[in-house]
Design an enzyme around this catalytic site. Structure first.
Site, PDB file in Angstrom:
ATOM      1  N   HIS A  34       0.837  -1.210   0.000  1.00  0.00           N
ATOM      2  CA  HIS A  34       0.000   0.000   0.000  1.00  0.00           C
ATOM      3  C   HIS A  34       0.873   1.263   0.000  1.00  0.00           C
ATOM      4  CE1 HIS A  34      -3.955  -1.893   0.215  1.00  0.00           C
ATOM      5  NE2 HIS A  34      -3.329  -2.848   0.874  1.00  0.00           N
ATOM      6  N   THR A  35       2.035   1.137  -0.594  1.00  0.00           N
ATOM      7  CA  THR A  35       2.915   2.302  -0.753  1.00  0.00           C
ATOM      8  C   THR A  35       2.891   2.803  -2.198  1.00  0.00           C
ATOM      9  OG1 THR A  35       4.675   0.693  -1.033  1.00  0.00           O
ATOM     10  CG2 THR A  35       4.540   1.780   1.106  1.00  0.00           C
ATOM     11  N   ASP A  36       2.460   1.949  -3.146  1.00  0.00           N
ATOM     12  CA  ASP A  36       2.638   2.339  -4.557  1.00  0.00           C
ATOM     13  C   ASP A  36       1.744   3.495  -4.987  1.00  0.00           C
ATOM     14  OD1 ASP A  36       0.344   0.707  -4.695  1.00  0.00           O
ATOM     15  OD2 ASP A  36       1.038  -0.445  -6.436  1.00  0.00           O
ATOM     16  N   LEU A 125      -2.034 -12.518  -5.908  1.00  0.00           N
ATOM     17  CA  LEU A 125      -0.783 -12.841  -6.602  1.00  0.00           C
ATOM     18  C   LEU A 125      -0.759 -12.243  -8.014  1.00  0.00           C
ATOM     19  CD1 LEU A 125      -0.512 -16.540  -5.350  1.00  0.00           C
ATOM     20  CD2 LEU A 125       0.616 -14.515  -4.412  1.00  0.00           C
ATOM     21  N   SER A 126      -1.637 -11.269  -8.255  1.00  0.00           N
ATOM     22  CA  SER A 126      -1.635 -10.477  -9.491  1.00  0.00           C
ATOM     23  C   SER A 126      -1.973 -11.262 -10.751  1.00  0.00           C
ATOM     24  CB  SER A 126      -0.280  -9.763  -9.674  1.00  0.00           C
ATOM     25  OG  SER A 126      -0.096  -8.862  -8.650  1.00  0.00           O
ATOM     26  N   SER A 128      -4.555 -10.699 -12.527  1.00  0.00           N
ATOM     27  CA  SER A 128      -5.041  -9.761 -13.555  1.00  0.00           C
ATOM     28  C   SER A 128      -3.890  -9.022 -14.213  1.00  0.00           C
ATOM     29  CB  SER A 128      -6.049  -8.742 -13.021  1.00  0.00           C
ATOM     30  OG  SER A 128      -6.252  -8.818 -11.675  1.00  0.00           O
ATOM     31  N   GLU A 160      -6.530  -1.158 -16.008  1.00  0.00           N
ATOM     32  CA  GLU A 160      -7.133  -1.648 -14.753  1.00  0.00           C
ATOM     33  C   GLU A 160      -7.891  -0.526 -14.028  1.00  0.00           C
ATOM     34  OE1 GLU A 160      -5.382  -4.774 -12.979  1.00  0.00           O
ATOM     35  OE2 GLU A 160      -6.521  -4.635 -11.122  1.00  0.00           O
ATOM     36  N   ASP A 172       1.992  -4.107  -9.486  1.00  0.00           N
ATOM     37  CA  ASP A 172       1.788  -5.463 -10.015  1.00  0.00           C
ATOM     38  C   ASP A 172       2.185  -5.558 -11.488  1.00  0.00           C
ATOM     39  OD1 ASP A 172       0.709  -5.675  -7.524  1.00  0.00           O
ATOM     40  OD2 ASP A 172      -1.368  -5.781  -8.199  1.00  0.00           O
ATOM     41  N   TYR A 224     -10.240  -1.029  -0.490  1.00  0.00           N
ATOM     42  CA  TYR A 224      -8.965  -0.594  -1.065  1.00  0.00           C
ATOM     43  C   TYR A 224      -9.054   0.900  -1.427  1.00  0.00           C
ATOM     44  CZ  TYR A 224      -4.888  -0.609  -4.222  1.00  0.00           C
ATOM     45  OH  TYR A 224      -3.690  -0.338  -4.844  1.00  0.00           O
TER      46      TYR A 224
HETATM   47  C1  GLA Z   1      -2.788  -4.529  -4.971  1.00  0.00           C
HETATM   48  C2  GLA Z   1      -2.630  -3.405  -5.991  1.00  0.00           C
HETATM   49  C3  GLA Z   1      -1.213  -2.835  -5.942  1.00  0.00           C
HETATM   50  C4  GLA Z   1      -0.814  -2.462  -4.523  1.00  0.00           C
HETATM   51  C5  GLA Z   1      -1.115  -3.604  -3.549  1.00  0.00           C
HETATM   52  C6  GLA Z   1      -0.862  -3.223  -2.126  1.00  0.00           C
HETATM   53  O1  GLA Z   1      -1.981  -5.617  -5.319  1.00  0.00           O
HETATM   54  O2  GLA Z   1      -2.883  -3.899  -7.282  1.00  0.00           O
HETATM   55  O3  GLA Z   1      -1.130  -1.730  -6.797  1.00  0.00           O
HETATM   56  O4  GLA Z   1      -1.437  -1.278  -4.118  1.00  0.00           O
HETATM   57  O5  GLA Z   1      -2.445  -4.057  -3.677  1.00  0.00           O
HETATM   58  O6  GLA Z   1       0.489  -3.010  -1.912  1.00  0.00           O
END
Ligand code: GLA
Length: 384
Positions: A34-36, A125-126, A128, A160, A172, A224
């Protein structure tokens, strides 16, 4: 599914061999959560799990999409009808990428796409991002667009954020596009500068386990977005462009200015300390001491649980059980509200920790978790 199988299936579906086959991985985030979207630091690495796409160009404005993982047949769309918010199904991810490429002025004139993925969905785990990046890379190559990986990631993020409608950051997609085997990616999300940090756990006698709690999450859901909006409000109250601009050494005075805002205080404390944790992790890995990052991972979990409040009972149980069973560190990874945790452990303790977590889930009456070892793997690339 291997590249060859994906190509064969493409030929069955569309009547001729694909022009090429590409792959893009899912990711695990080692630290920097949650830093991005606060212009901060992240440190993901690529999983061996990946989305694979067989793709050919078309010249008639038609886009045909098929997924081996979703039993929905071939979806046929026309470029002129692609518009944000019009598609609530899986096809919004690849279609959104085509929309974003065209919005950016790239002359994509149609495509036949067959996708297959081994990235677990809804597991943090991304999955998408893997679908987005594999689509973007395939079209980038076929249409000779020459967009560099970090910019392709930006276009995927736009797909996205705007087309799908999930307000996520840039981590991601960049991880999927830019990671290298044996390395974690130290990314400054403000200017997208990157450093590949050697991350060879096996050489240090360590392993990193991923525990997929099987609790599914969705970032288009409200929580989120609420955290993101809270961070933006805090930054504006503190008079900075983004929370990244508050150095760790200025945390106490910054928090005292938010004394009347307990919720924002917690969000700010997480983001500022988390950026610092990324920097500490980078410097320990650079000095060849991966064992020492364990306590930093565990601190990160406490911060996400208590301050950012994005954990859940299954993730907390995983972390507590793994630590009791001898793990060096553990934390939730990804956006939270379910999904996966990571566990850093000496190699000989892997069976013990896996068993302890599985038993704890059974005792709590939770669905059995899926546990696997994560080895830092390759980013997106052409397979054939
Ligand atoms: C999800 C979002 C990312 C990031 C994380 C938390 O994966 O897609 O962009 O914000 O949550 O670090």
């Amino acid at each position: 599914m291997g590249a060859q199988q994906v190509g064969v299936r493409f030929s069955e579906l569309y009547g001729s061999a694909p022009e090429g086959v590409w792959a893009a991985p899912g990711r695990v985030n080692l630290i920097g959560e949650h830093t991005d979207y606060n212009d901060g630091f992240v440190m993901p690495f690529a999983l061996p799990h990946r989305a694979t796409a067989a793709v050919s160009r078309r010249t008639d404005g038609v886009v045909r999409l098929h997924s081996a993982d979703i039993d929905a047949g071939v979806t046929e769309l026309h470029l002129d009808t692609l518009a944000p918010g019009t598609d609530a199904t899986w096809t919004a991810y690849p279609a959104g990428v085509i929309w974003a490429l065209r919005e950016a002025g790239h002359a994509v004139t149609g495509a036949d796409i067959h996708l297959s993925s081994t990235v677990p969905t809804g597991a943090g785990l991304s999955s998408s991002a893997a679908v987005e990046v594999v689509t973007a890379l395939a079209l980038n190559d076929l249409y000779e667009l020459a967009v560099p990986g970090s910019q392709l990631a930006r276009l995927c993020q736009r797909a996205e954020n705007i087309y799908v409608g999930a307000p996520t950051g840039i981590m991601d997609q960049t991880a999927s596009a830019c990671c290298e085997p044996g390395h974690a990616l130290f990314l400054d999300t403000r200017d997208l500068s990157q450093q590949q940090i050697p991350f060879d756990l096996a050489a240090a006698g360590l392993r990193l386990l991923v525990v997929d709690t099987q609790v599914t999450h969705a970032h288009s859901g409200g929580e989120y977005g609420k955290r993101r909006a809270g961070c933006e409000r805090a930054a504006s109250l503190l008079g900075v462009h983004a929370l990244r601009d508050i150095p760790h050494t200025d945390l106490t005075p910054a928090l005292s200015r938010l004394a009347d805002e307990p919720e924002l205080t917690r969000l700010v404390r997480h983001v500022v300390t988390e950026n610092h944790r990324v920097e500490r992790t980078v410097s320990l890995l650079r000095s060849g001491d991966p064992r020492a990052i364990g306590p930093i991972l565990t601190e990160g979990h406490a911060s996400l649980r208590d301050d950012f409040r994005v954990s859940c009972p299954e993730l907390d149980l995983t972390v507590d059980t793994a630590l009791t069973a001898g793990a060096l560190g553990a934390r939730m990874t990804g956006g939270g509200f379910g999904g996966s945790a990571i566990v850093l452990t000496p190699e000989p303790d892997v069976p013990l920790i896996t068993k302890a977590v599985e038993e704890a889930f059974t005792a709590a009456g939770y669905k059995a978790p899926r546990v696997f070892e994560a080895v830092p793997s390759a980013g997106a690339r052409r397979l054939g």
